[in-house]
Scaffold this active site. Structure first.
Site, PDB file in Angstrom:
ATOM      1  N   THR A 101      16.060  29.210  11.898  1.00 14.24           N
ATOM      2  CA  THR A 101      17.317  29.863  11.516  1.00 14.24           C
ATOM      3  C   THR A 101      17.693  29.634  10.053  1.00 14.24           C
ATOM      4  O   THR A 101      17.998  30.584   9.333  1.00 14.24           O
ATOM      5  CB  THR A 101      18.451  29.371  12.433  1.00 14.24           C
ATOM      6  OG1 THR A 101      18.160  29.756  13.772  1.00 14.24           O
ATOM      7  CG2 THR A 101      19.791  29.965  12.011  1.00 14.24           C
ATOM      8  N   LYS A 183      27.316  29.870  13.723  1.00 16.69           N
ATOM      9  CA  LYS A 183      26.594  28.737  13.148  1.00 16.69           C
ATOM     10  C   LYS A 183      26.979  28.552  11.687  1.00 16.69           C
ATOM     11  O   LYS A 183      27.044  29.529  10.933  1.00 16.69           O
ATOM     12  CB  LYS A 183      25.082  28.966  13.229  1.00 16.69           C
ATOM     13  CG  LYS A 183      24.519  29.018  14.626  1.00 16.69           C
ATOM     14  CD  LYS A 183      22.998  29.205  14.565  1.00 16.69           C
ATOM     15  CE  LYS A 183      22.375  29.280  15.941  1.00 16.69           C
ATOM     16  NZ  LYS A 183      20.900  29.458  15.868  1.00 16.69           N
ATOM     17  N   ASP A 184      27.156  27.306  11.275  1.00 11.80           N
ATOM     18  CA  ASP A 184      27.506  27.051   9.874  1.00 11.80           C
ATOM     19  C   ASP A 184      26.409  27.545   8.931  1.00 11.80           C
ATOM     20  O   ASP A 184      26.690  28.203   7.928  1.00 11.80           O
ATOM     21  CB  ASP A 184      27.782  25.563   9.645  1.00 11.80           C
ATOM     22  CG  ASP A 184      26.733  24.643  10.244  1.00 11.80           C
ATOM     23  OD1 ASP A 184      25.538  24.836   9.986  1.00 11.80           O
ATOM     24  OD2 ASP A 184      27.119  23.719  10.981  1.00 11.80           O
ATOM     25  N   ASP A 373      16.602  36.360  11.576  1.00 16.76           N
ATOM     26  CA  ASP A 373      16.129  35.155  10.912  1.00 16.76           C
ATOM     27  C   ASP A 373      14.791  34.671  11.451  1.00 16.76           C
ATOM     28  O   ASP A 373      14.121  33.844  10.837  1.00 16.76           O
ATOM     29  CB  ASP A 373      17.169  34.036  11.010  1.00 16.76           C
ATOM     30  CG  ASP A 373      17.629  33.799  12.445  1.00 16.76           C
ATOM     31  OD1 ASP A 373      17.252  34.579  13.342  1.00 16.76           O
ATOM     32  OD2 ASP A 373      18.384  32.833  12.667  1.00 16.76           O
ATOM     33  N   HIS A 374      14.379  35.177  12.605  1.00 17.32           N
ATOM     34  CA  HIS A 374      13.093  34.853  13.216  1.00 17.32           C
ATOM     35  C   HIS A 374      12.991  35.634  14.512  1.00 17.32           C
ATOM     36  O   HIS A 374      13.973  36.205  14.991  1.00 17.32           O
ATOM     37  CB  HIS A 374      12.959  33.348  13.503  1.00 17.32           C
ATOM     38  CG  HIS A 374      14.109  32.773  14.271  1.00 17.32           C
ATOM     39  ND1 HIS A 374      14.310  33.004  15.615  1.00 17.32           N
ATOM     40  CD2 HIS A 374      15.143  31.994  13.871  1.00 17.32           C
ATOM     41  CE1 HIS A 374      15.404  32.395  16.018  1.00 17.32           C
ATOM     42  NE2 HIS A 374      15.944  31.777  14.964  1.00 17.32           N
TER      43      HIS A 374
END
Length: 566
Positions: A101, A183-184, A373-374
């Site tokens: 990520t 998510k940060d 991201d993947h």
């Protein structure tokens, strides 16, 4: 008398011929005036038109094939709108091996690779600090909007600029750049260093928060959004399917032994109820549900209004990452009803977002891109039902074998500093003290690991030119080598294998199920169409920067997808 009349006739003929000549010249001049452009008057140079807003969308853990597997059930306003009215890069892959990520979000927005932007994993061993580091951690900042440590984050570990940073530089700071995700790291890394704000979800308090890296207090619009208490509403609801269960023909049946269940549930079946178990944050479970995406979309719309994005002639940027597909995918896998249901719901969230952009920014006045991201591997338990080779290695199996092999060969000692992301970090100081070369240690480890099931090779990241690997794999590994943050040796597992999960699935390999992800472009300046030539994640940032007429990010290694431009 006759002579006078003759003179008069001659004079009349002469005047008539002169008249005809003048008329001809007049007609020719008029014709030339119509066909020959007048000399352009000097003009004050002006900037070319640009979109009012760029919206970057990252779907966490979205494989490329999902676009087509669920296509018939998508609405016309979400994924289909981008695919049919925008430009589709159908053969888009990651250009490095660390398909996680943090690296994915960094690569999309920097146009770079972990070797240069420094984000080699969600976590990695930092040799300078002598410990594991989280990609977005920053102990010098404080949480804004909550009481815990969830806000001790910033983009300082990322060593390159992003699209948003370049937009800020190009406009002397007048452009607004905002990042949003559960998510940060999905919010911080895309927004970049110069962003006006990055916001993420705190599962403990149910608030959207930020850090003092960006500002000392929450903007009024964020405070008002938190006051709506959407998490309190969602946690009381059940996750029921959008369609009847028998309509999920692209998925396996609902009750599968290889799927993970939500906390407090006995089985991974619908309807799902959200139970807070002891020791966990009250709202953590919402991440593994479509309600996580719903909250993200609602917060994005609040940012659109609260920050007045796209409301003037200075291009702004909104970076939105939908994180719930990753949590859901890890638990239930690639062929679960939960995964399909979430993507059908996410499609509707996108349709709503796009409709609001049309209404507030103006149809045709904004540009969006979408990627992931993947990707993700099929659950080995699912793959085995089709006799496809796949399996799971127990957590610690590789790391323990490496330590034993080195101890047997060289005696007791802390020969390795860490085993993380399938990478072995060697203790260089101890090796030097004992006069043992990395090459010798590599040979010892490789002989041991190649005896294990599922291990296909051990790659020496210091000698990639000597490795007997397919050329494309060599480049994937070369792009993750950052001397202070990468390991020395990479364990290459067989396709379909991964470590550490007895149920559910994961990602992080060099195989196409992890590297092949969508890249869709839509809106201002984008020509409808598609390409099957191989594009790379690194091409996204320079494509958007070329569209905006600004310099690409500082460590960019990609190229614009020029056939997507009008």
């Amino acid at each position: 008398m006759q002579q006078v009349n003759l003179q008069r006739l001659i004079l009349a003929a002469f005047l008539f011929s002169v008249s005809l000549s003048i008329q001809a010249q007049t007609r020719n001049a008029a014709k030339e005036k119509k066909t020959t452009p007048a000399a352009a008057a000097p003009r004050t140079p002006s900037f070319p038109d640009r979109p009012k807003l760029v919206v970057g969308i990252v779907v966490d853990q979205m494989r490329y094939d999902y676009l087509y597997r669920y296509y018939d059930k998508f609405s016309n306003g979400g994924f289909r709108r981008m695919m049919n009215e925008g430009f589709n890069c159908r053969n888009n892959h990651y250009h490095y091996a660390a398909t996680y990520t943090g690296p994915g979000h960094a690569a999309i927005y920097t146009g770079s690779a972990p070797a240069l932007n420094g984000i080699v994993g969600n976590e990695f061993y930092d040799r300078n600090r002598g410990r594991l580091m989280y990609c977005a951690e920053d102990t010098t900042v404080e949480t804004v909007g909550a009481t815990g440590t969830a806000g001790h984050m910033s983009p300082r570990n990322m060593l390159a600029t992003t699209i948003g940073d370049q937009l800020k530089l190009a406009t002397d700071g007048r452009a607004k750049v905002v990042g949003i995700a559960l998510k940060d790291r999905g919010s911080i890394l895309p927004a970049g260093h110069a962003a006006d704000g990055a916001y993420w979800f705190d599962s403990k308090d149910g608030n959207w928060i930020t850090s003092t890296f960006y500002r000392k207090d929450l903007p009024q619009w964020v405070q008002e959004f938190n006051a709506r208490r959407l998490p309190d509403q969602f946690v009381k609801q059940k996750w029921e399917t959008l369609l009847p269960l028998d309509k999920y023909t692209e998925s396996s049946t609902d009750d599968q032994p290889y799927e993970a269940s939500l906390p407090g549930e006995a089985k991974a079946v619908h309807p799902h109820e959200f139970v807070t178990v002891a020791g966990s944050s009250k709202f953590e479970v919402l991440r593994t549900s479509p309600f996580g995406d719903a909250m993200t979309k609602e917060f994005a719309l609040a940012a659109l209004k609260g920050e007045q994005l796209g409301q003037d002639n200075i291009t702004d940027m909104l970076c939105v990452s939908f994180s719930s597909p990753d949590y859901i995918g890890h638990s239930f896998g690639t062929h679960a009803i939960e995964t399909e249901d979430n993507y059908l719901r996410l499609d509707r969230q996108l349709a709503d977002l796009f409709a609001q952009l049309d209404a507030t920014v103006g149809k045709g006045a904004w540009t969006a891109f979408l990627s992931a991201d993947h990707g993700v591997a099929d659950i080995p338990g699912f793959a085995k039902t089709y006799r496809i080779p796949a399996d799971v290695k127990a957590s610690g199996e590789v790391g323990n074998a490496v330590k034993k092999a080195l101890t047997d060969a060289y005696g007791p000692g802390e020969w390795t500093l860490s085993y993380f992301n399938q990478q072995i970090y060697m203790n260089h100081d101890l090796l030097a003290e004992k006069k043992i070369s990395l090459d010798d240690a590599y040979s010892v480890i490789k002989r041991t690991l190649l005896k294990q099931k599922g291990v296909i090779n051990l790659v020496n990241l210091h000698r990639l030119g000597d490795e007997a690997l397919p050329e494309n794999l060599t480049n994937l590994f070369r792009n993750i080598v950052h001397p202070n943050r990468s390991g020395d040796f990479q364990v290459l597992l067989q396709a379909g294998w991964f470590e550490g999960r007895s149920r559910g699935t994961t990602h992080g390999s060099t195989y196409s199920y992890d590297t092949h992800v969508p890249f869709l472009l839509y809106g201002w300046g984008i020509k409808p169409g598609q390409t099957l030539r191989r594009t790379r994640i690194a091409d996204i940032a320079p494509t958007i920067c070329a569209l905006l007429g600004i310099l690409e990010p500082s460590a960019c290694i990609g190229d614009p997808v020029e056939e997507a431009f009008r």
